[in-house]
Design an enzyme around this catalytic site. Structure first.
Site, PDB file in Angstrom:
ATOM      1  CE  LYS A 132      -1.920  -0.963   3.900  1.00  0.00           C
ATOM      2  NZ  LYS A 132      -1.197  -1.986   4.378  1.00  0.00           N
ATOM      3  NE  ARG A 157      -3.474   0.852  10.317  1.00  0.00           N
ATOM      4  CZ  ARG A 157      -2.207   0.335  10.583  1.00  0.00           C
ATOM      5  NH1 ARG A 157      -1.895  -0.744  11.182  1.00  0.00           N
ATOM      6  NH2 ARG A 157      -1.257   0.585   9.559  1.00  0.00           N
ATOM      7  NE  ARG A 171       8.651 -13.367  -0.954  1.00  0.00           N
ATOM      8  CZ  ARG A 171       9.155 -12.307  -1.267  1.00  0.00           C
ATOM      9  NH1 ARG A 171      10.594 -12.117  -0.879  1.00  0.00           N
ATOM     10  NH2 ARG A 171       8.612 -11.559  -2.218  1.00  0.00           N
ATOM     11  NE  ARG A 204       8.574  -0.673   8.801  1.00  0.00           N
ATOM     12  CZ  ARG A 204       7.718  -0.154   7.988  1.00  0.00           C
ATOM     13  NH1 ARG A 204       7.972   0.281   6.614  1.00  0.00           N
ATOM     14  NH2 ARG A 204       6.326  -0.139   8.339  1.00  0.00           N
ATOM     15  NE  ARG A 207       2.303  -4.367  11.730  1.00  0.00           N
ATOM     16  CZ  ARG A 207       3.037  -4.014  10.530  1.00  0.00           C
ATOM     17  NH1 ARG A 207       4.409  -4.498  10.520  1.00  0.00           N
ATOM     18  NH2 ARG A 207       2.631  -2.939   9.750  1.00  0.00           N
TER      19      ARG A 207
END
Length: 185
Positions: free
Chosen positions: A16, A86, A120, A131, A142
């Site tokens: 995204k 979300r 992956r 990160r 998540r």
């Protein structure tokens, strides 16, 4: 200038951010990524960053009031939302914010990618970008949060006739072409 918005939906790692950035750059939209904004606050150790850091490390969602305050501050004429809303409560609140600002929602792009490919991609990204919120345990958490809290937005936007499903597999250029086609831009 017409005041419009596009929303990118999809699980973490679907691409995204990459696609929203390209679309915003080529079409002159401001890209709003709540994840990027929040990570910036965490890195700068602002009061907001200190509050949301532990929440993000667990892979949980940051409370709506904090996110909506960030969004309200950032709204402008042409906006691409990357990874927001979300939850249905956030979607309904965003509908109100957009109406108040006189911004019309052009469409909601759902980037679809199989789960193992998502894991992956995010593990690879974690290594490349350093990160710390992207380790396998947090990634799986998540994805579970996405399935339970965000996936219901698919039906919400489908009912409104705004959802555009896009296959997120292939090269970034192939996915981008599909997105442009789905939005008619």
């Amino acid at each position: 200038m017409e005041r419009t918005a596009i929303i990118f939906l999809g699980p973490p790692g679907a691409g995204k951010g990459t696609q929203a950035a390209r679309l915003s750059q080529e079409l002159g939209f401001k890209k709003l990524s709540t994840g990027d904004i929040l990570r910036d606050h965490v890195a700068r150790m602002t009061p907001l960053g200190q509050a949301v850091g532990p929440i993000m490390e667990r892979g949980d969602l940051v409370p709506d009031d904090l996110i909506l305050a960030l969004i309200r501050e950032e709204l402008s004429g042409k906006v691409v939302f990357d990874g927001f809303p979300r939850t249905q409560a956030q979607a309904e609140a965003l509908d109100r914010l957009l109406a108040e600002a006189g911004i019309r929602l052009l469409g909601v792009v759902l980037v679809e990618v199989p789960e193992e490919e998502l894991v992956r991609r995010m593990l690879k990204r974690a290594g490349l970008e350093g990160r710390p919120d992207d380790n396998e345990e947090t990634i799986r958490r998540r994805l579970e949060v996405y399935r339970t809290q965000t996936a219901p937005l698919v039906a919400y936007y489908e009912r409104k006739g705004l959802l555009r499903r896009v296959d997120g597999l292939g090269t970034p250029e192939e996915v981008y072409a599909r997105i442009r086609g789905a939005l008619g831009v």
